[in-house]
Design a protein around this motif. Structure first.
Motif, short mmCIF file in Angstrom:
data_model
loop_
_atom_site.label_atom_id
_atom_site.label_comp_id
_atom_site.label_asym_id
_atom_site.label_seq_id
_atom_site.Cartn_x
_atom_site.Cartn_y
_atom_site.Cartn_z
N GLU A 201 2.39 60.44 -14.25
CA GLU A 201 1.96 61.84 -14.16
C GLU A 201 2.49 62.65 -15.34
O GLU A 201 1.76 63.43 -15.96
CB GLU A 201 2.45 62.45 -12.84
N THR A 202 3.76 62.46 -15.66
CA THR A 202 4.37 63.18 -16.78
C THR A 202 3.88 62.64 -18.12
O THR A 202 3.64 63.42 -19.06
CB THR A 202 5.90 63.06 -16.71
N ASP B 164 1.08 61.66 -18.89
CA ASP B 164 -0.28 62.17 -19.16
C ASP B 164 -0.25 63.52 -19.88
O ASP B 164 -1.24 63.91 -20.51
CB ASP B 164 -1.04 62.29 -17.84
N ASP C 39 -6.38 60.12 -17.09
CA ASP C 39 -6.45 60.63 -15.73
C ASP C 39 -6.56 59.50 -14.72
O ASP C 39 -5.98 59.56 -13.63
CB ASP C 39 -7.65 61.57 -15.58
N VAL D 185 -3.20 57.94 -14.18
CA VAL D 185 -2.42 58.79 -13.28
C VAL D 185 -2.86 58.56 -11.83
O VAL D 185 -2.03 58.49 -10.91
CB VAL D 185 -2.54 60.27 -13.66
N ARG E 93 -0.65 57.54 -8.51
CA ARG E 93 -0.62 58.29 -7.25
C ARG E 93 -0.96 57.41 -6.06
O ARG E 93 -0.41 57.59 -4.97
CB ARG E 93 -1.61 59.45 -7.34
#
Length: 205
Positions: free
Chosen positions: A151-152, A154, A195, A198, A202
């Motif tokens: 996440e970071t 990205d 994306d 990421v 998740r």
């Protein structure tokens, strides 16, 4: 039966990790083809894309069989559903690498990217490859910390995406509409690739 299911789930994760590694390779080749005008390399990426489709189909088949025959408990059921979705994410990442390769082939013998923005696209390609490799490692090891880090990671891609549009909208942009459209699409392909990486992270956490 549960031990057999856990072995099967581990094998599925390893298969996904192989897909992610293949996606990273495809993106690396596609970026090189794009920025160096290497049409044969682009064609290799395009020719290899059906392999990812087949890997996704095989992963989904094995996962559905596990659902039908292994009677998974709630935790395992969520993991199987996640595996199916991750396979789809990885296939779409491969599709995006293919789109970049097709852009390189379409503009050959010219380069699809003006000289002044090639460093930005190279950075986007490098980040995309690194993200895919981290996805592979996270899947292989079930390392949820690595998955969360995506996440970071990205953020750097998002920043480069903004920089591309700053160049496009800046007063020094002297290229035609076709070049602007190409660059807009290419930047979007890289952003969407990140994306999807990421999204995989998740699904694991």
């Amino acid at each position: 039966m549960r031990d057999g299911l856990q072995t099967q789930l581990t094998e599925l994760d390893e298969g996904l990790a192989e897909m992610a590694t293949a996606v990273a390779t495809a993106m690396q080749k596609a970026t090189t083809a794009l920025l160096q005008g290497r049409v044969r390399l682009a064609e290799h990426v395009i020719a290899d894309e059906p392999t990812l489709d087949a890997l996704r189909a095989q992963t989904e088949k094995v996962a559905v069989i596990a659902l039908a025959l292994r009677q998974p408990v709630a935790t395992d059921l969520r993991r199987i559903v996640s595996i199916i979705r991750v396979a789809g994410d990885l296939e779409r990442m491969g599709d995006l690498a293919e789109h970049i390769a097709k852009s390189a082939r379409r503009r050959h013998p010219d380069l699809a990217v003006p000289e002044e923005v090639r460093p930005l696209l190279q950075q986007m390609g490098d980040i995309a490859v690194a993200l895919a490799l981290k996805v592979a490692e996270a899947l292989r090891t079930r390392d949820l910390i690595l998955a969360a880090e995506l996440e970071t990671d990205d953020d750097a891609m998002d920043d480069l995406h903004r920089q591309v549009f700053q160049v496009l909208l800046g007063p020094e942009w002297q290229h035609d509409v076709s070049a602007a459209v190409d660059l807009t699409l290419l930047a979007r392909y890289y952003e969407r690739f990140a994306d999807r990486a990421v999204a995989v992270g998740r699904r694991m956490t």
